[in-house]
Write an enzyme that holds these catalytic residues in place. Structure first.
Site, PDB file in Angstrom:
ATOM      1  N   VAL A 120       0.910  -1.150   0.000  1.00  0.00           N
ATOM      2  CA  VAL A 120       0.000   0.000   0.000  1.00  0.00           C
ATOM      3  C   VAL A 120       0.950   1.200   0.000  1.00  0.00           C
ATOM      4  CG1 VAL A 120      -1.812   1.242   1.240  1.00  0.00           C
ATOM      5  CG2 VAL A 120      -1.820  -1.267   1.199  1.00  0.00           C
ATOM      6  N   PRO A 121       1.182   1.801  -1.174  1.00  0.00           N
ATOM      7  CA  PRO A 121       2.356   2.651  -1.414  1.00  0.00           C
ATOM      8  C   PRO A 121       2.266   4.088  -0.865  1.00  0.00           C
ATOM      9  CG  PRO A 121       1.063   2.504  -3.409  1.00  0.00           C
ATOM     10  CD  PRO A 121       0.404   1.595  -2.404  1.00  0.00           C
ATOM     11  N   CYS A 122       2.376   4.214   0.450  1.00  0.00           N
ATOM     12  CA  CYS A 122       2.356   5.545   1.056  1.00  0.00           C
ATOM     13  C   CYS A 122       3.575   6.369   0.644  1.00  0.00           C
ATOM     14  CB  CYS A 122       2.260   5.442   2.574  1.00  0.00           C
ATOM     15  SG  CYS A 122       3.458   4.363   3.359  1.00  0.00           S
ATOM     16  N   HIS A 123       4.631   5.715   0.166  1.00  0.00           N
ATOM     17  CA  HIS A 123       5.811   6.460  -0.290  1.00  0.00           C
ATOM     18  C   HIS A 123       5.502   7.327  -1.507  1.00  0.00           C
ATOM     19  CE1 HIS A 123       5.903   2.626  -2.515  1.00  0.00           C
ATOM     20  NE2 HIS A 123       6.475   3.332  -3.506  1.00  0.00           N
TER      21      HIS A 123
END
Length: 159
Positions: A120-123
């Site tokens: 889950v790409p919070c970056h």
């Protein structure tokens, strides 16, 4: 829930799976983590993470189960998954997309509470003007992930 650890370009990275899918990740070896996945969903998660870090995978297919979070956090996490590989959105843009344009700081809190970073790409969420701010795994890892995606996205676009 079982943890499996793998070596990655950003250090040891642990992934937790249960009978329904991935339910957590961590930027370190988690106590009790095994080096070899011991069931099918763990094998799939580890294989997909290795392919992602190698630049061979842009979208994860392994099922994800997020066991907690407010309605707002879940909306932010759903929005994260929709950010295309190699692209970013600002905290303000995400706040607008989830229907609360004044909630940029709350988006940052939701990013920090994301239980499944990388998958889950919070970056992919950055500050206004593309500024790199905050990341639970450390800004050095955020930079690495964004550069990895940008490099492979460019290679795909130019090949």
């Amino acid at each position: 829930m079982r943890w499996t650890v793998l070596d990655s370009p950003i250090g040891e990275f642990s992934v937790a799976t249960d009978a329904t899918g991935v339910c957590g990740t961590a930027f370190a070896r988690v106590e009790g983590a095994v080096d070899e996945p011991d069931h099918e969903l763990a094998r799939q998660a580890v294989a997909e993470l290795r392919a992602y870090f190698a630049g061979e995978l842009t979208d994860f297919a392994v099922p994800v189960r997020i066991p907690r979070g407010s309605d707002f956090e879940r909306a932010v996490w759903r929005e994260m998954v929709g950010i295309p590989y190699g692209e970013t959105l600002t905290y303000g843009e995400v706040a607008h997309r989830v229907g609360d344009p004044g909630a940029a700081r709350a988006v940052g809190v939701a990013c920090n509470r994301n239980p499944i970073p990388v998958i889950v790409p919070c970056h992919r969420i950055v500050g206004a003007g593309g500024k790199l701010v905050g990341f639970g795994g450390g800004l050095d890892r955020k930079v690495h992930l964004l550069e990895l995606e940008a490099r492979f996205a460019l290679q795909r676009a130019w090949s």
